[in-house]
Write an enzyme that holds these catalytic residues in place. Structure first.
Site, mmCIF file in Angstrom:
data_model
loop_
_atom_site.group_PDB
_atom_site.id
_atom_site.type_symbol
_atom_site.label_atom_id
_atom_site.label_comp_id
_atom_site.label_asym_id
_atom_site.label_seq_id
_atom_site.Cartn_x
_atom_site.Cartn_y
_atom_site.Cartn_z
ATOM 1 C CG HIS A 90 -5.141 3.763 0.809
ATOM 2 N ND1 HIS A 90 -5.086 3.246 0.862
ATOM 3 C CD2 HIS A 90 -6.269 4.191 0.778
ATOM 4 C CE1 HIS A 90 -6.052 2.257 0.046
ATOM 5 N NE2 HIS A 90 -7.095 2.905 0.012
ATOM 6 C CG ASN A 105 -13.793 3.773 -4.682
ATOM 7 O OD1 ASN A 105 -13.798 2.035 -4.657
ATOM 8 N ND2 ASN A 105 -13.157 4.539 -3.856
ATOM 9 C CB SER A 165 -9.495 1.198 -0.332
ATOM 10 O OG SER A 165 -9.249 1.851 -1.546
ATOM 11 C CG ASP A 204 -2.363 1.187 0.579
ATOM 12 O OD1 ASP A 204 -2.261 2.040 1.356
ATOM 13 O OD2 ASP A 204 -2.847 0.191 0.663
#
Length: 284
Positions: A80, A171, A234, A48
């Protein structure tokens, strides 16, 4: 061209004096599974952006490795990785939140810059790292709309070694918009639903979504040892990674063989999330 983490929607940031349990954990009856497994003995590679450092993750981040190097912004401005990690493995203690598999551990590879973007070469290095660490699961919450052949070869290598690869669908809202790596056949692609099981309006659409998981207004760890409420595919992907960790752990406790990634996908495709671990455990 870069792979990117989608911009997360942060709906609230708060501190907590007691432990909160997210709606997705309750709805899918995960506390019942915890009586038999909390993910012990399972390693998840999280690749990530930023750094997953938080007091509620202290016991669960086993290793951290940087594949990006010096960055103009060293802080996790996307919040994140810390939020993805919390959904999977936040400690079961007297404060904060609790992850789906609170006794699983994370091998973390920073493969994207702190702005959430990066090239495929770092991701490939991160997957190599995950393979060398003999992880059980690789959890990815980023994507791109283009195919990258070298990355696909590395995904297949991990898959062929028995590693379960989970990725957020994206998304992008519109039809036929599932991102890579989620779109590849070897990857379990995860879309997002709300607490009424309604598919999120932001969720990428297309035939290659294997499973939907909580991804709207979910609780997790946030920057500066705080907590937040987040929405995005996510955050649905790490829920599935944690759920698979529970299933792997329970089978090992029962001295059963590990299932192949294809077998695990089949169970996900066939049963509700609330019965997934039990159905996975039934396979001889």
């Amino acid at each position: 061209m870069d792979f990117k983490v989608p911009s997360p929607t942060t709906e609230a940031v708060f501190m907590t004096a007691s432990q909160a349990v997210d709606w997705g954990i309750i709805k899918n009856k995960i506390p019942e599974i915890w009586t038999r497994s909390k993910g012990e003995g399972v390693k998840i590679a999280l690749l990530d952006a930023g750094w997953p450092f938080h007091t509620d993750l202290t016991n669960n981040i086993l290793e951290v490795k940087d594949f990006v190097g010096p960055d103009s912004i060293e802080k996790d401005i996307q919040n994140h990785s810390v939020s993805c990690a919390g959904i999977m493995v936040a400690n079961d203690n007297a404060f904060g939140i609790v992850g789906v598999a609170p006794k699983a551990v994370i091998i973390y590879g920073r493969v994207l810059k702190s702005n959430g973007a990066g090239g495929a070469s770092n991701i490939i290095s991160g997957i190599d790292y995950a393979i060398s660490c003999k992880v059980d699961i690789i959890s990815l919450s980023f994507g791109a709309r283009f195919i990258h052949d070298a990355l696909y070869e590395k995904i297949k290598e991990a898959y062929n070694k028995g590693i379960v690869i989970v990725s957020s669908a994206g998304n992008d809202k519109v039809e036929d918009s599932i991102n890579y790596p989620a779109k590849w056949e070897e990857v379990i692609s995860v879309g997002a639903v709300d607490d009424k099981d309604v598919v999120a309006d932001f969720c990428s659409k297309g035939y290659k979504i294997d499973v939907y998981a909580p991804g709207v207004s979910v609780l997790s760890t946030h920057l500066n040892n705080s907590y937040g409420c987040f929405s995005g595919t996510s955050f649905a992907a790490p829920f599935i990674s944690g759920l698979i960790a529970l299933g792997i752990s329970l089978r090992r406790k029962n001295n059963k063989r590990d299932l192949s990634p294809a077998q695990i996908r089949k169970v996900l495709n066939s049963y509700a999330l609330s019965s997934f671990v039990e159905e996975m455990n039934k396979i001889v």
